[in-house]
Design a protein around this motif. Structure first.
Motif, PDB file in Angstrom:
ATOM      1  N   HIS A 289      59.837  45.443  24.210  1.00 53.93           N
ATOM      2  CA  HIS A 289      59.711  45.660  22.773  1.00 53.93           C
ATOM      3  C   HIS A 289      60.194  47.073  22.442  1.00 53.93           C
ATOM      4  O   HIS A 289      59.989  48.012  23.228  1.00 53.93           O
ATOM      5  N   LYS A 344      56.745  47.041  16.043  1.00 49.78           N
ATOM      6  CA  LYS A 344      57.250  46.546  17.326  1.00 49.78           C
ATOM      7  C   LYS A 344      58.357  45.537  17.083  1.00 49.78           C
ATOM      8  O   LYS A 344      58.169  44.589  16.313  1.00 49.78           O
ATOM      9  N   PRO A 346      60.691  42.812  18.950  1.00 49.13           N
ATOM     10  CA  PRO A 346      60.975  42.083  20.196  1.00 49.13           C
ATOM     11  C   PRO A 346      62.469  42.149  20.525  1.00 49.13           C
ATOM     12  O   PRO A 346      63.318  42.093  19.640  1.00 49.13           O
TER      13      PRO A 346
END
Length: 347
Positions: A289, A344, A346
């Motif tokens: 991440h 965050k 991905p």
């Protein structure tokens, strides 16, 4: 319109192979009842050709009219009607053609005794083909409906994302123009510099809008342009620290994600104080991440930031959910007079 399975090469090959095999088996069966090879073969070829043509007719024409669930009786009557017509046609063709040939069993008598069994077999064959065709077209229609639903949801999501991106640019532009207006009279040189920086930033913004994702290194370049504009607005009062590791620079994120987060930090960090304020941006690579943390000081007496405060943060939260369908990618924290926004991405 859904295409017929018989228009697909492999299904057509299976269809033809089935009737060839069935004609061979029927020939053997008829010979077992005492018919000569020539008579049995002629019977099998004529009968199975008529049934195969009827099955092909049913399969191709159900694409134009597919009965609804409450009208499945149509399948029964269609199968019965075609079975009767095929049986009559077989009698009309085979009896005059084959009854003149000598054999241990007179063909006309054989046909009259076997027509009931013939009809049952034909009904089963036509009925099975009709049911399989209905299942094929129903499945294709359901897949098309699911695809239309998926396309509609995708277009709605893209439209909402586009709307969010289009709202961000004017939001920042209005603030910058107000600052330029304030600088024109007192500091015209800085106003001209800010106009040029704003032009460069908006040009870069338009270029970014064409991409689904950008490298963090590119996003940080655009962020530097934005911060230069803000430093003209606030002068010595604004300082920034950008702390990132090398691994994170090659990671990707949606375009124009950092700017509204930093803008929100500047808003709550500087608007209610005359002191120097430091905005800290930390970027790390963690567990596949890209983790971005933007931190700014705030006065709890005059500023009460919370999760989702302001258009910028709410748009980021909504945008991340639309892109990744996850609600755990956005977080805000308040600790020791510091407000931290954590995102965050991905990879």
């Amino acid at each position: 319109m859904t295409r017929s399975p018989l228009s697909i090469g492999k299904f057509l090959l299976i269809f033809i192979s089935w009737w060839v095999i069935w004609a061979f088996l029927q020939t053997i069966l008829l010979m077992g009842f005492g018919l000569k090879l020539g008579v049995a073969l002629s019977d099998s070829i004529v009968a199975n050709t008529l049934v195969a043509l009827s099955c092909g007719f049913v399969c191709n024409n159900l694409q134009y009219y597919l009965p609804k669930k409450e009208r499945y009786w149509y399948i029964l009557f269609l199968s019965l009607g075609l079975s009767v017509l095929i049986t009559i046609a077989c009698k009309g063709i085979l009896v005059p053609l084959l009854s003149s040939q000598d054999g241990d069993i007179h063909y006309a008598d054989f046909f009259s005794r076997s027509w009931g069994v013939r009809f049952d077999i034909i009904f089963l064959q036509v009925g099975c083909m009709t049911i399989l065709s209905v299942l094929w077209y129903s499945s294709e229609e359901e897949q098309r409906q699911m695809q239309r639903k998926t396309d509609a949801e995708r277009l709605a999501k893209e439209a909402e994302l586009f709307k969010l991106r289009q709202q961000l640019a004017p939001h920042f532009l209005f603030n910058s123009l107000n600052s330029i207006s304030a600088l024109i009279g007192s500091r015209p040189e800085q106003a001209r510099k800010m106009i040029q920086q704003l032009s460069d930033f908006l040009r870069s913004n338009l270029k970014e809008e064409e991409q689904e994702s950008v490298l963090l290194a590119e996003e940080l370049q655009y962020l530097e342009l934005y911060l230069e504009i803000e430093k003209v607005r606030f002068g010595h009062r604004l300082t920034t620290i950008i702390d990132r590791d090398e691994d994170s620079l090659i990671m990707t994120l949606p375009p124009m994600l950092l700017q509204p987060i930093v803008e929100n930090a500047i808003k709550f960090g500087l608007y209610d104080t005359t002191d120097t304020v430091t905005i800290t941006i930390r970027v790390r690579s963690e567990n596949n991440h890209l983790v971005i943390a933007v931190q700014n000081p705030f006065d709890p007496e005059t500023s009460r930031p919370k999760s989702g405060t302001g258009f910028g943060l709410s748009s980021i939260q909504r945008r991340l959910y639309l892109l990744y369908t996850r609600g755990d990618l956005f977080e805000t924290r308040i600790e020791d007079h510091l407000f931290t926004t954590i995102v965050k991405i991905p990879q």
